[in-house]
Design a protein around this motif. Structure first.
Motif, PDB file in Angstrom:
ATOM      1  N   HIS A 171      49.106  40.121  45.176  1.00  0.00           N
ATOM      2  CA  HIS A 171      48.833  38.920  45.974  1.00  0.00           C
ATOM      3  C   HIS A 171      48.693  39.253  47.455  1.00  0.00           C
ATOM      4  CE1 HIS A 171      48.584  34.688  46.844  1.00  0.00           C
ATOM      5  NE2 HIS A 171      49.431  34.879  47.841  1.00  0.00           N
ATOM      6  N   ARG A 172      49.560  40.079  47.957  1.00  0.00           N
ATOM      7  CA  ARG A 172      49.451  40.478  49.360  1.00  0.00           C
ATOM      8  C   ARG A 172      48.169  41.271  49.599  1.00  0.00           C
ATOM      9  NH1 ARG A 172      55.799  42.352  50.284  1.00  0.00           N
ATOM     10  NH2 ARG A 172      56.669  40.242  50.528  1.00  0.00           N
ATOM     11  N   HIS A 173      47.770  42.072  48.633  1.00  0.00           N
ATOM     12  CA  HIS A 173      46.500  42.802  48.727  1.00  0.00           C
ATOM     13  C   HIS A 173      45.343  41.815  48.828  1.00  0.00           C
ATOM     14  CE1 HIS A 173      42.993  45.115  47.343  1.00  0.00           C
ATOM     15  NE2 HIS A 173      43.649  46.211  47.714  1.00  0.00           N
ATOM     16  N   HIS A 174      45.382  40.753  48.018  1.00  0.00           N
ATOM     17  CA  HIS A 174      44.333  39.735  48.060  1.00  0.00           C
ATOM     18  C   HIS A 174      44.222  39.111  49.447  1.00  0.00           C
ATOM     19  CE1 HIS A 174      42.088  36.064  47.395  1.00  0.00           C
ATOM     20  NE2 HIS A 174      43.154  35.339  47.659  1.00  0.00           N
ATOM     21  N   HIS A 175      45.343  38.782  50.051  1.00  0.00           N
ATOM     22  CA  HIS A 175      45.291  38.169  51.378  1.00  0.00           C
ATOM     23  C   HIS A 175      44.781  39.142  52.435  1.00  0.00           C
ATOM     24  CE1 HIS A 175      46.834  34.034  51.279  1.00  0.00           C
ATOM     25  NE2 HIS A 175      47.501  34.420  50.192  1.00  0.00           N
ATOM     26  N   ALA A 176      45.058  40.402  52.256  1.00  0.00           N
ATOM     27  CA  ALA A 176      44.588  41.394  53.223  1.00  0.00           C
ATOM     28  C   ALA A 176      43.075  41.567  53.171  1.00  0.00           C
ATOM     29  CB  ALA A 176      45.279  42.728  52.970  1.00  0.00           C
ATOM     30  N   PHE A 177      42.470  41.320  51.986  1.00  0.00           N
ATOM     31  CA  PHE A 177      41.038  41.571  51.813  1.00  0.00           C
ATOM     32  C   PHE A 177      40.328  40.394  51.144  1.00  0.00           C
ATOM     33  CE2 PHE A 177      43.330  45.650  51.372  1.00  0.00           C
ATOM     34  CZ  PHE A 177      42.839  46.311  52.499  1.00  0.00           C
ATOM     35  N   ASP A 229      38.138  37.867  49.530  1.00  0.00           N
ATOM     36  CA  ASP A 229      36.691  37.710  49.359  1.00  0.00           C
ATOM     37  C   ASP A 229      35.879  38.812  50.023  1.00  0.00           C
ATOM     38  OD1 ASP A 229      36.813  35.523  47.695  1.00  0.00           O
ATOM     39  OD2 ASP A 229      36.746  34.066  49.326  1.00  0.00           O
ATOM     40  N   GLN A 230      36.510  39.954  50.227  1.00  0.00           N
ATOM     41  CA  GLN A 230      35.789  41.151  50.640  1.00  0.00           C
ATOM     42  C   GLN A 230      35.563  42.030  49.415  1.00  0.00           C
ATOM     43  OE1 GLN A 230      37.646  43.065  54.089  1.00  0.00           O
ATOM     44  NE2 GLN A 230      38.569  41.107  54.661  1.00  0.00           N
ATOM     45  N   SER A 231      34.761  43.077  49.553  1.00  0.00           N
ATOM     46  CA  SER A 231      34.380  43.874  48.393  1.00  0.00           C
ATOM     47  C   SER A 231      35.568  44.531  47.703  1.00  0.00           C
ATOM     48  CB  SER A 231      33.373  44.949  48.807  1.00  0.00           C
ATOM     49  OG  SER A 231      33.939  45.824  49.776  1.00  0.00           O
ATOM     50  N   ASN A 232      36.648  44.810  48.458  1.00  0.00           N
ATOM     51  CA  ASN A 232      37.817  45.443  47.843  1.00  0.00           C
ATOM     52  C   ASN A 232      38.912  44.451  47.457  1.00  0.00           C
ATOM     53  OD1 ASN A 232      38.098  45.021  50.575  1.00  0.00           O
ATOM     54  ND2 ASN A 232      39.372  46.824  50.944  1.00  0.00           N
ATOM     55  N   ASP A 233      38.619  43.161  47.518  1.00  0.00           N
ATOM     56  CA  ASP A 233      39.510  42.143  46.967  1.00  0.00           C
ATOM     57  C   ASP A 233      39.352  42.187  45.452  1.00  0.00           C
ATOM     58  OD1 ASP A 233      40.942  39.920  46.208  1.00  0.00           O
ATOM     59  OD2 ASP A 233      39.664  38.470  47.249  1.00  0.00           O
ATOM     60  N   HIS A 234      40.456  42.392  44.726  1.00  0.00           N
ATOM     61  CA  HIS A 234      40.339  42.583  43.281  1.00  0.00           C
ATOM     62  C   HIS A 234      39.804  41.358  42.554  1.00  0.00           C
ATOM     63  CE1 HIS A 234      44.418  41.560  44.539  1.00  0.00           C
ATOM     64  NE2 HIS A 234      44.591  40.928  43.408  1.00  0.00           N
ATOM     65  N   HIS A 235      40.027  40.151  43.078  1.00  0.00           N
ATOM     66  CA  HIS A 235      39.368  38.989  42.473  1.00  0.00           C
ATOM     67  C   HIS A 235      38.471  38.282  43.485  1.00  0.00           C
ATOM     68  CE1 HIS A 235      42.779  36.686  44.136  1.00  0.00           C
ATOM     69  NE2 HIS A 235      43.599  37.411  43.391  1.00  0.00           N
ATOM     70  N   ASP A 236      37.614  39.077  44.096  1.00  0.00           N
ATOM     71  CA  ASP A 236      36.619  38.610  45.051  1.00  0.00           C
ATOM     72  C   ASP A 236      35.752  37.519  44.411  1.00  0.00           C
ATOM     73  OD1 ASP A 236      34.565  38.288  46.885  1.00  0.00           O
ATOM     74  OD2 ASP A 236      33.735  40.301  46.603  1.00  0.00           O
ATOM     75  N   SER A 237      35.765  36.304  44.992  1.00  0.00           N
ATOM     76  CA  SER A 237      35.020  35.188  44.409  1.00  0.00           C
ATOM     77  C   SER A 237      33.516  35.363  44.519  1.00  0.00           C
ATOM     78  CB  SER A 237      35.441  33.873  45.084  1.00  0.00           C
ATOM     79  OG  SER A 237      35.050  33.843  46.443  1.00  0.00           O
ATOM     80  N   ASN A 238      33.069  36.264  45.373  1.00  0.00           N
ATOM     81  CA  ASN A 238      31.631  36.532  45.476  1.00  0.00           C
ATOM     82  C   ASN A 238      31.073  37.172  44.207  1.00  0.00           C
ATOM     83  OD1 ASN A 238      31.089  35.781  48.339  1.00  0.00           O
ATOM     84  ND2 ASN A 238      32.603  37.379  48.736  1.00  0.00           N
ATOM     85  N   LYS A 239      31.952  37.698  43.370  1.00  0.00           N
ATOM     86  CA  LYS A 239      31.512  38.346  42.128  1.00  0.00           C
ATOM     87  C   LYS A 239      31.433  37.359  40.963  1.00  0.00           C
ATOM     88  CE  LYS A 239      33.236  42.959  43.314  1.00  0.00           C
ATOM     89  NZ  LYS A 239      33.707  42.671  44.684  1.00  0.00           N
ATOM     90  N   GLY A 240      31.619  36.083  41.238  1.00  0.00           N
ATOM     91  CA  GLY A 240      31.463  35.075  40.203  1.00  0.00           C
ATOM     92  C   GLY A 240      32.767  34.484  39.713  1.00  0.00           C
ATOM     93  N   PHE A 241      32.647  33.305  39.086  1.00  0.00           N
ATOM     94  CA  PHE A 241      33.819  32.559  38.632  1.00  0.00           C
ATOM     95  C   PHE A 241      34.608  33.346  37.592  1.00  0.00           C
ATOM     96  CE2 PHE A 241      36.194  29.531  36.136  1.00  0.00           C
ATOM     97  CZ  PHE A 241      36.678  28.638  37.075  1.00  0.00           C
ATOM     98  N   TRP A 242      33.912  33.913  36.591  1.00  0.00           N
ATOM     99  CA  TRP A 242      34.611  34.646  35.531  1.00  0.00           C
ATOM    100  C   TRP A 242      35.399  35.813  36.099  1.00  0.00           C
ATOM    101  CZ3 TRP A 242      36.580  35.087  30.868  1.00  0.00           C
ATOM    102  CH2 TRP A 242      36.827  36.348  30.343  1.00  0.00           C
ATOM    103  N   TRP A 243      34.775  36.571  36.997  1.00  0.00           N
ATOM    104  CA  TRP A 243      35.453  37.738  37.569  1.00  0.00           C
ATOM    105  C   TRP A 243      36.712  37.317  38.314  1.00  0.00           C
ATOM    106  CZ3 TRP A 243      35.524  42.884  37.235  1.00  0.00           C
ATOM    107  CH2 TRP A 243      36.198  43.600  38.235  1.00  0.00           C
ATOM    108  N   SER A 244      36.623  36.322  39.183  1.00  0.00           N
ATOM    109  CA  SER A 244      37.781  35.923  39.981  1.00  0.00           C
ATOM    110  C   SER A 244      38.830  35.211  39.142  1.00  0.00           C
ATOM    111  CB  SER A 244      37.350  35.033  41.153  1.00  0.00           C
ATOM    112  OG  SER A 244      36.679  33.871  40.698  1.00  0.00           O
ATOM    113  N   HIS A 245      38.406  34.582  38.042  1.00  0.00           N
ATOM    114  CA  HIS A 245      39.361  33.856  37.200  1.00  0.00           C
ATOM    115  C   HIS A 245      40.196  34.815  36.353  1.00  0.00           C
ATOM    116  CE1 HIS A 245      40.956  30.251  35.312  1.00  0.00           C
ATOM    117  NE2 HIS A 245      40.755  30.800  34.121  1.00  0.00           N
ATOM    118  N   MET A 246      39.533  35.723  35.636  1.00  0.00           N
ATOM    119  CA  MET A 246      40.287  36.632  34.793  1.00  0.00           C
ATOM    120  C   MET A 246      39.589  37.958  34.501  1.00  0.00           C
ATOM    121  SD  MET A 246      39.973  34.516  31.164  1.00  0.00           S
ATOM    122  CE  MET A 246      41.064  35.600  30.267  1.00  0.00           C
TER     123      MET A 246
END
Length: 275
Positions: A98-104, A106-123
């Protein structure tokens, strides 16, 4: 993961993939004849609140990940336990991601970057070996050596099995199917909606550097976590629902803890600074 690395090239996390397939499949058994009872549904709803609200939302998220307030150590450990029963891996891993997500966000290294689509960011991200899973150490130094956190990090699945045994003794297989499998699947998707839906649907009150939104229906099923744009604007705030209509059950719970002297140093958003 860099911007030029397609998600499809990441190796699959087969353990997580098959675990989730099994959990969803077993949850469906609850709807077979003989496995339904209102008492079992009541157990599932109670455990949804204990694990989803007290555990994940209040405990692992607002208390531990963001240190939005302080409670006595025994109560912090209780909330850690409640979150462990949500079976979303151990607390150290969850907080680190979670802290990693806040650090990045919606950037390319965010593990559930929403730019990669709903399915990717959801699960979808969970089923790949995303680099974030190996980069959590620098985000969890404050809890990585705590023996209680380490215990639940190691035995988070075992605690779920113990809970299943208790439920079986109390109400047989209907209690197990509804109190464990149905409840876990529902809590999973409620939690994942914060990663997916609240970066796609709703309104934005604050101009943050990501795509976070405030989504009322996600707030309903996550005890106030759906006011996600507010949260990304004021990560340190214990209160996410900042307008009178933005109902935040978790904040009400924190406020109650504060009133009885169990929550201290409660941090709140300075909305004037954002105007």
């Amino acid at each position: 993961m860099t911007a030029t690395t397609p998600t499809s090239t990441l190796s699959r996390d087969w353990v997580t993939l098959w675990f989730m397939v099994a959990m969803h499949g077993l949850a469906l058994l609850a709807f077979l004849p003989g496995n339904f009872s209102w008492a079992a549904v009541g157990v599932a709803l109670l455990l949804h609140w204990v694990t989803g609200c007290l555990g994940i939302t209040l405990g692992w998220h607002r208390l531990i990940s963001h240190r939005s307030f302080q409670v006595p150590k025994w109560l912090e450990y209780f909330f850690v336990f409640c979150g462990t029963l949500a079976c979303q891996h151990g607390p150290i891993t969850w907080v680190g991601l979670h802290r990693h997500h806040h650090a990045f966000s919606d950037q390319s290294n965010d593990h559930h970057d929403s730019n990669k689509g709903f399915w990717w960011s959801h699960m979808g991200w969970m089923f790949r070996d995303v680099p974030a899973k190996r980069e959590m150490g620098r985000f969890t130094r404050d809890i990585a050596e705590d023996p209680v956190y380490l215990f639940f990090e190691k035995y988070f699945l075992a605690t779920q099995i113990v809970l299943g045994v208790v439920l079986y003794l109390l109400g047989g297989w209907p209690f197990v199917l509804w109190g464990i499998f149905v409840r876990l699947v529902v809590v999973y998707h409620c939690t994942w909606l914060v990663n997916s839906a609240t970066h796609k649907f709703g309104y934005r009150t604050y101009e943050t550097t990501d795509k976070s939104t405030n989504c009322w229906w996600v707030a309903v099923v996550t005890y106030g976590e759906g006011w996600h744009n507010n949260h990304h604007a004021f990560q340190y705030s214990a209160r996410h629902g900042l307008q009178w209509w933005e109902i935040d059950i978790t904040w009400m719970t924190i406020r109650l803890l504060e009133m009885v002297g169990l929550a201290k140093k409660v941090k709140l958003a300075n909305t004037n600074a954002a105007e």
